[in-house]
Write an enzyme that holds these catalytic residues in place. Sequence first.
Site, PDB file in Angstrom:
ATOM      1  N   SER A 183       3.917   8.523  -5.694  1.00  0.00           N
ATOM      2  CA  SER A 183       3.812   7.226  -6.368  1.00  0.00           C
ATOM      3  C   SER A 183       3.354   7.353  -7.811  1.00  0.00           C
ATOM      4  O   SER A 183       3.830   6.628  -8.685  1.00  0.00           O
ATOM      5  CB  SER A 183       2.858   6.307  -5.588  1.00  0.00           C
ATOM      6  OG  SER A 183       3.343   6.075  -4.290  1.00  0.00           O
ATOM      7  N   HIS A 229      -1.223   4.819  -8.838  1.00  0.00           N
ATOM      8  CA  HIS A 229      -0.233   4.014  -9.559  1.00  0.00           C
ATOM      9  C   HIS A 229      -0.662   3.815 -11.017  1.00  0.00           C
ATOM     10  O   HIS A 229       0.137   4.016 -11.944  1.00  0.00           O
ATOM     11  CB  HIS A 229      -0.075   2.653  -8.885  1.00  0.00           C
ATOM     12  CG  HIS A 229       0.480   2.736  -7.494  1.00  0.00           C
ATOM     13  ND1 HIS A 229       0.647   1.620  -6.696  1.00  0.00           N
ATOM     14  CD2 HIS A 229       0.902   3.786  -6.758  1.00  0.00           C
ATOM     15  CE1 HIS A 229       1.155   1.991  -5.529  1.00  0.00           C
ATOM     16  NE2 HIS A 229       1.309   3.300  -5.542  1.00  0.00           N
TER      17      HIS A 229
END
Length: 289
Positions: A183, A229
């Site tokens: 991610s 993220h």
Amino acid sequence: MTDLPRFGQRSSQPAVSCPRHPHLPAVSVCKRCGRGTCADCTIHTEVGTICPECANETTRARTRRPSRLAGKSVTTWILGITTVVSLLAMVLPQIQSTLLYAPVLSSSEPWRLLTVALVHGGLLHLALNMFSLYIVGSPVEQALGAGRYLVLYAASAIGGSLFVLLWALFDSQMLVTATVGASGALFGLFAAVYVLQKSVGADTRSITVLLAVNLVYGFIVSNVSWQAHVGGLLVGAFVTWMLVRLGRPRAGKTQKQQQQTTVIASVLVFVALIAINYGLFWLLTVFYG
């Protein structure tokens, strides 16, 4: 006969003034289009000088050609390797435990900052990330080229892990919390799309909405590392901005010189990321004793 150039004399002279800067005299002629260039506009190459317009056309033509490695794009290789390793790790837990990331291991096993992108927490997690890589990776690779794309992907993955490490300063449970997935690297690619679109004056509303939705999703859904993220997003945006600026044609620099500068800057990025890793880990040892 008097009109013929003598030995050592140019057969055509530069324009009286530079068409881009009429107040400046032309000191050279573009070897492609024949337009005059002033000292500020002259782009030096290994085979002569060209104007900024022709240099930009060369850059655009080069970035339109997709990079290939043994007949496959770099994105395809990353997708294939990640899928194989992730599936093996689901069958052999020792692979998962060797490649996952936890802040407590940052100092003794720093490779985990990057290898975390090779393992995932299940088939759905793997499928979603690989689908995102397939959709976003190829356009970014085509725009940046293979080498710069790899720098971006790896740096973003490391950046995601570093933000997890940073957050451990505020949440002691994060020290021993395992993190898996690509991610961080993927959010770096999303950030790259935004920076690339912004650099050419394109409409960035779609990618902005996409980034916002995915960031919010990471905050409201449990068992999602929103820290990775955010870290991947920040590092990816910076690295893309750096690569775009270093890749632009510059007066007085050849393409080879610019490539060398990009390589040096890329190495320094990774040196800085590793230094940040050990610096943050030292702060953790001081903070928690």
